[in-house]
Design an enzyme around this catalytic site. Sequence first.
Site, mmCIF file in Angstrom:
data_model
loop_
_atom_site.group_PDB
_atom_site.id
_atom_site.type_symbol
_atom_site.label_atom_id
_atom_site.label_comp_id
_atom_site.label_asym_id
_atom_site.label_seq_id
_atom_site.Cartn_x
_atom_site.Cartn_y
_atom_site.Cartn_z
ATOM 1 N N LYS A 11 0.828 -1.216 0.000
ATOM 2 C CA LYS A 11 0.000 0.000 0.000
ATOM 3 C C LYS A 11 0.870 1.277 0.000
ATOM 4 O O LYS A 11 2.067 1.224 0.303
ATOM 5 C CB LYS A 11 -0.941 -0.041 1.208
ATOM 6 C CG LYS A 11 -1.968 -1.179 1.154
ATOM 7 C CD LYS A 11 -2.928 -1.112 2.338
ATOM 8 C CE LYS A 11 -3.975 -2.212 2.258
ATOM 9 N NZ LYS A 11 -4.941 -2.138 3.394
ATOM 10 N N ARG A 87 -1.931 -14.267 4.699
ATOM 11 C CA ARG A 87 -2.658 -13.580 5.785
ATOM 12 C C ARG A 87 -1.872 -13.701 7.099
ATOM 13 O O ARG A 87 -1.854 -12.786 7.911
ATOM 14 C CB ARG A 87 -4.066 -14.175 5.961
ATOM 15 C CG ARG A 87 -5.013 -13.993 4.785
ATOM 16 C CD ARG A 87 -5.447 -12.581 4.525
ATOM 17 N NE ARG A 87 -5.995 -11.894 5.674
ATOM 18 C CZ ARG A 87 -6.690 -10.748 5.605
ATOM 19 N NH1 ARG A 87 -6.945 -10.185 4.422
ATOM 20 N NH2 ARG A 87 -7.126 -10.162 6.685
ATOM 21 N N ARG A 104 2.610 -6.278 9.228
ATOM 22 C CA ARG A 104 1.873 -5.150 9.813
ATOM 23 C C ARG A 104 2.430 -4.747 11.176
ATOM 24 O O ARG A 104 2.486 -3.563 11.503
ATOM 25 C CB ARG A 104 0.381 -5.477 9.873
ATOM 26 C CG ARG A 104 -0.266 -5.350 8.477
ATOM 27 C CD ARG A 104 -1.634 -5.959 8.427
ATOM 28 N NE ARG A 104 -2.388 -5.550 7.236
ATOM 29 C CZ ARG A 104 -3.568 -6.081 6.901
ATOM 30 N NH1 ARG A 104 -4.101 -7.047 7.649
ATOM 31 N NH2 ARG A 104 -4.197 -5.662 5.816
ATOM 32 N N ASN A 114 -2.043 0.265 6.764
ATOM 33 C CA ASN A 114 -1.481 -0.964 7.339
ATOM 34 C C ASN A 114 -0.615 -1.752 6.344
ATOM 35 O O ASN A 114 -0.486 -2.963 6.427
ATOM 36 C CB ASN A 114 -2.585 -1.819 7.960
ATOM 37 C CG ASN A 114 -3.657 -2.210 6.951
ATOM 38 O OD1 ASN A 114 -3.531 -1.923 5.766
ATOM 39 N ND2 ASN A 114 -4.683 -2.891 7.419
ATOM 40 N N HIS A 117 -2.201 -5.418 1.544
ATOM 41 C CA HIS A 117 -3.489 -6.084 1.331
ATOM 42 C C HIS A 117 -3.203 -7.538 0.993
ATOM 43 O O HIS A 117 -2.200 -7.830 0.330
ATOM 44 C CB HIS A 117 -4.247 -5.446 0.158
ATOM 45 C CG HIS A 117 -5.400 -6.295 -0.329
ATOM 46 N ND1 HIS A 117 -6.654 -6.223 0.248
ATOM 47 C CD2 HIS A 117 -5.477 -7.259 -1.287
ATOM 48 C CE1 HIS A 117 -7.446 -7.115 -0.354
ATOM 49 N NE2 HIS A 117 -6.757 -7.757 -1.284
#
Length: 140
Positions: A11, A87, A104, A114, A117
């Site tokens: 991000k 994840r 993160r 954060n 994605h």
Amino acid sequence: MSIQQTLSIIKPDATKRNLTGKINSKLEESGLKIIAQKRILLSKAQAKDFYKVHQERPFYDDLVKFMISGPVVVQVLEGENAVSKNREVMGATNPAEAEEGTIRKEFAVSLEANSVHGSDSLENAKIEISFFFSRIELVS
Ligand code: IDP
Ligand code: MG
């Protein structure tokens, strides 16, 4: 166990802080392979479309603004159970709740900014990969 592909996005908060390489190292150290990658600037329409599942949520407008505030790196990750593996490596949505060693926990600035994605299911991974990549861009 099965070999899967999943969509990852680095991000704007992370690209702005020049963290693409550090994040890619974390992904690769976990065993995930980056089989496609490009750095792009999303348009507002593209960001709204990508996050349309969240369009009723109070954070939607801000999320869209954030996602177009700078370049993103979109990438396809491949490996054993890549969806859940990614994840795991990403950590919880809220960095304050993310496990030690996760992307993160180490790099995220806030609940919104954060850093990454990751697709949340195999079904969504397929939809999200095809949003950004054509088949000939995926080199396993
Ligand atoms: P995920 O990225 O961990 O899958 P989602 O619930 O799908 O989390 O939310 C998508 C993104 O929206 C998050 O990664 C984060 O950037 C942002 N977001 C989620 N919840 C909030 C919130 O309560 N406030 C602000 N931004 C949020
Ligand atoms: Mg999500």
